[in-house]
Design a protein around this motif. Structure first.
Motif, PDB file in Angstrom:
ATOM      1  N   GLU A   1      -7.972   6.196  -1.178  1.00 42.20           N
ATOM      2  CA  GLU A   1      -7.066   6.544  -2.272  1.00 42.20           C
ATOM      3  C   GLU A   1      -6.264   5.336  -2.745  1.00 42.20           C
ATOM      4  OE1 GLU A   1      -6.371  11.219  -0.991  1.00 42.20           O
ATOM      5  OE2 GLU A   1      -5.094   9.634  -0.147  1.00 42.20           O
ATOM      6  N   ASN A   2      -5.879   4.465  -1.816  1.00 43.88           N
ATOM      7  CA  ASN A   2      -5.177   3.238  -2.209  1.00 43.88           C
ATOM      8  C   ASN A   2      -6.067   2.337  -3.053  1.00 43.88           C
ATOM      9  OD1 ASN A   2      -2.318   2.460  -1.201  1.00 43.88           O
ATOM     10  ND2 ASN A   2      -3.162   3.645   0.501  1.00 43.88           N
TER      11      ASN A   2
ATOM     12  N   LEU B   1      -1.133   7.615   1.177  1.00 41.51           N
ATOM     13  CA  LEU B   1      -2.508   7.672   0.697  1.00 41.51           C
ATOM     14  C   LEU B   1      -3.465   7.059   1.719  1.00 41.51           C
ATOM     15  CD1 LEU B   1      -2.129   6.569  -3.051  1.00 41.51           C
ATOM     16  CD2 LEU B   1      -2.075   8.881  -2.089  1.00 41.51           C
TER      17      LEU B   1
ATOM     18  N   GLN C   1      -4.784  -4.073   6.490  1.00 39.57           N
ATOM     19  CA  GLN C   1      -4.021  -3.645   5.313  1.00 39.57           C
ATOM     20  C   GLN C   1      -4.203  -4.629   4.157  1.00 39.57           C
ATOM     21  OE1 GLN C   1      -0.011  -1.939   5.747  1.00 39.57           O
ATOM     22  NE2 GLN C   1      -0.257  -2.192   7.955  1.00 39.57           N
TER      23      GLN C   1
ATOM     24  N   LEU D   1      -6.409   3.640  -6.580  1.00 41.36           N
ATOM     25  CA  LEU D   1      -5.140   3.899  -7.272  1.00 41.36           C
ATOM     26  C   LEU D   1      -5.063   3.269  -8.668  1.00 41.36           C
ATOM     27  CD1 LEU D   1      -2.376   5.268  -7.061  1.00 41.36           C
ATOM     28  CD2 LEU D   1      -1.513   3.177  -5.971  1.00 41.36           C
TER      29      LEU D   1
ATOM     30  N   LEU E   1       0.846  -1.187   0.000  1.00 38.71           N
ATOM     31  CA  LEU E   1       0.000   0.000   0.000  1.00 38.71           C
ATOM     32  C   LEU E   1       0.890   1.248   0.000  1.00 38.71           C
ATOM     33  CD1 LEU E   1      -2.670  -1.063   2.650  1.00 38.71           C
ATOM     34  CD2 LEU E   1      -2.784  -1.312   0.159  1.00 38.71           C
ATOM     35  N   VAL E   2       0.382   2.332  -0.573  1.00 38.30           N
ATOM     36  CA  VAL E   2       1.136   3.593  -0.583  1.00 38.30           C
ATOM     37  C   VAL E   2       0.923   4.283   0.765  1.00 38.30           C
ATOM     38  CG1 VAL E   2       1.451   5.815  -1.728  1.00 38.30           C
ATOM     39  CG2 VAL E   2       0.832   3.790  -3.076  1.00 38.30           C
TER      40      VAL E   2
ATOM     41  N   LYS F   1      -4.723   6.083   7.080  1.00 37.80           N
ATOM     42  CA  LYS F   1      -3.511   5.728   6.333  1.00 37.80           C
ATOM     43  C   LYS F   1      -3.114   4.301   6.711  1.00 37.80           C
ATOM     44  CE  LYS F   1      -2.868   9.939   4.611  1.00 37.80           C
ATOM     45  NZ  LYS F   1      -1.846  10.858   5.154  1.00 37.80           N
ATOM     46  N   PRO F   2      -2.351   3.619   5.854  1.00 40.02           N
ATOM     47  CA  PRO F   2      -1.970   2.228   6.133  1.00 40.02           C
ATOM     48  C   PRO F   2      -1.323   2.016   7.501  1.00 40.02           C
ATOM     49  CG  PRO F   2      -1.472   2.751   3.866  1.00 40.02           C
ATOM     50  CD  PRO F   2      -1.934   4.041   4.503  1.00 40.02           C
TER      51      PRO F   2
ATOM     52  N   ARG G   1      -8.358  -3.169  -3.394  1.00 37.89           N
ATOM     53  CA  ARG G   1      -7.673  -2.496  -4.515  1.00 37.89           C
ATOM     54  C   ARG G   1      -7.561  -3.431  -5.723  1.00 37.89           C
ATOM     55  NH1 ARG G   1      -1.610  -0.846  -3.357  1.00 37.89           N
ATOM     56  NH2 ARG G   1      -1.483  -3.119  -3.291  1.00 37.89           N
TER      57      ARG G   1
END
Length: 254
Positions: free
Chosen positions: A112-113, A108, A158, A116, A104-105, A149-150, A165
């Protein structure tokens, strides 16, 4: 070499595929004359001893690596005749990935992940696609984490985001590379059940590389590789049956 896949239900087709490294006396065959199909809507586990070729199998099937010889088809498209740009475009459209390390980013949010892949493809999310994403977020139990966030999530959470995703663009196939390798037993079981449900309820094709017989027992099909060849191809098996297959592949008497 066959120039077309022979099974119209196949998402990935290998036709006499060989992948080698080096030359002359130092040549190593990671895959050797492999012909096999990954069929639509099936959850396939790809197993084998260390060095058996299972990671190479996934990389070649996803167009991340070239076959040395043979035909490789992804979503009926011939990867072996494509240049890097065409392969990248096809992969973005047809392939999802779930990794052991989540990938994962970190900067983001969960939302948002998940979106993506659409951003990378330059694709505007349509209302029906957003509805599918919202459904995934709900089913995967991450609705309340959507703005996090992650780093604020557990490992299991996660991996749920990574699965969302991968599923969001409705790819032809998801490649899962040891997806439970960094998870505890409970989270592993939940993630595997989610992958199982993706295949049975949504018709998602999944190819999972794993060394774990328990993980592989969730799959519809078990492919075992040894020395770059497919040495076993079975329907759904128990962990005990899979363990015996792996021992046989490693040359250990049953």
């Amino acid at each position: 070499m066959s120039t077309t896949p022979t099974d119209d239900q196949a998402v990935v087709s290998f036709r006499q595929v060989t992948k080698s490294y080096g030359t002359g006396s130092s040549i190593i065959f990671a895959l050797s004359d492999v012909s096999v199909d990954i069929r639509r809507g099936e959850f396939t586990a790809i197993m084998g001893p260390s060095g058996s070729g299972k990671s190479t199998f996934m990389n070649v099937a996803a167009g991340l690596d070239d076959a040395t010889r043979g035909g490789v088809f992804l979503a009926s498209q011939p990867l072996h005749t494509m240049d890097d740009t065409a392969r990248t475009t096809l992969r973005r459209r047809e392939v999802g990935f779930v990794f052991q390390s989540f990938n994962l980013v970190p900067t983001l949010t969960v939302a948002e992940n998940i979106t993506l892949p659409f951003q990378l493809a330059g694709h505007r999310i349509a209302p029906q696609e957003q509805g599918w994403i919202d459904h995934l977020v709900h089913v995967l139990g991450i609705t309340e984490r959507i703005a996090h966030k992650p780093a604020e999530l557990s490992g299991g959470q996660q991996q749920r985001v990574a699965i969302a995703r991968a599923l969001a663009p409705r790819p032809a196939i998801i490649f899962a590379d040891e997806p439970t390798g960094n998870l505890d037993t409970r989270s592993s079981r939940e993630v595997l059940q989610l992958l199982r449900s993706a295949a049975t309820e949504y018709g998602q094709t999944i190819a999972m590389v794993s060394h774990d017989p328990i993980a592989a027992s969730y799959a519809d099909r078990v492919l075992v590789l040894a020395d770059g060849r497919v040495v076993a191809d079975h329907g759904r098996l128990t962990p005990q049956q899979i363990s015996q297959l792996l021992l046989t592949a490693e040359g250990v008497p049953a």
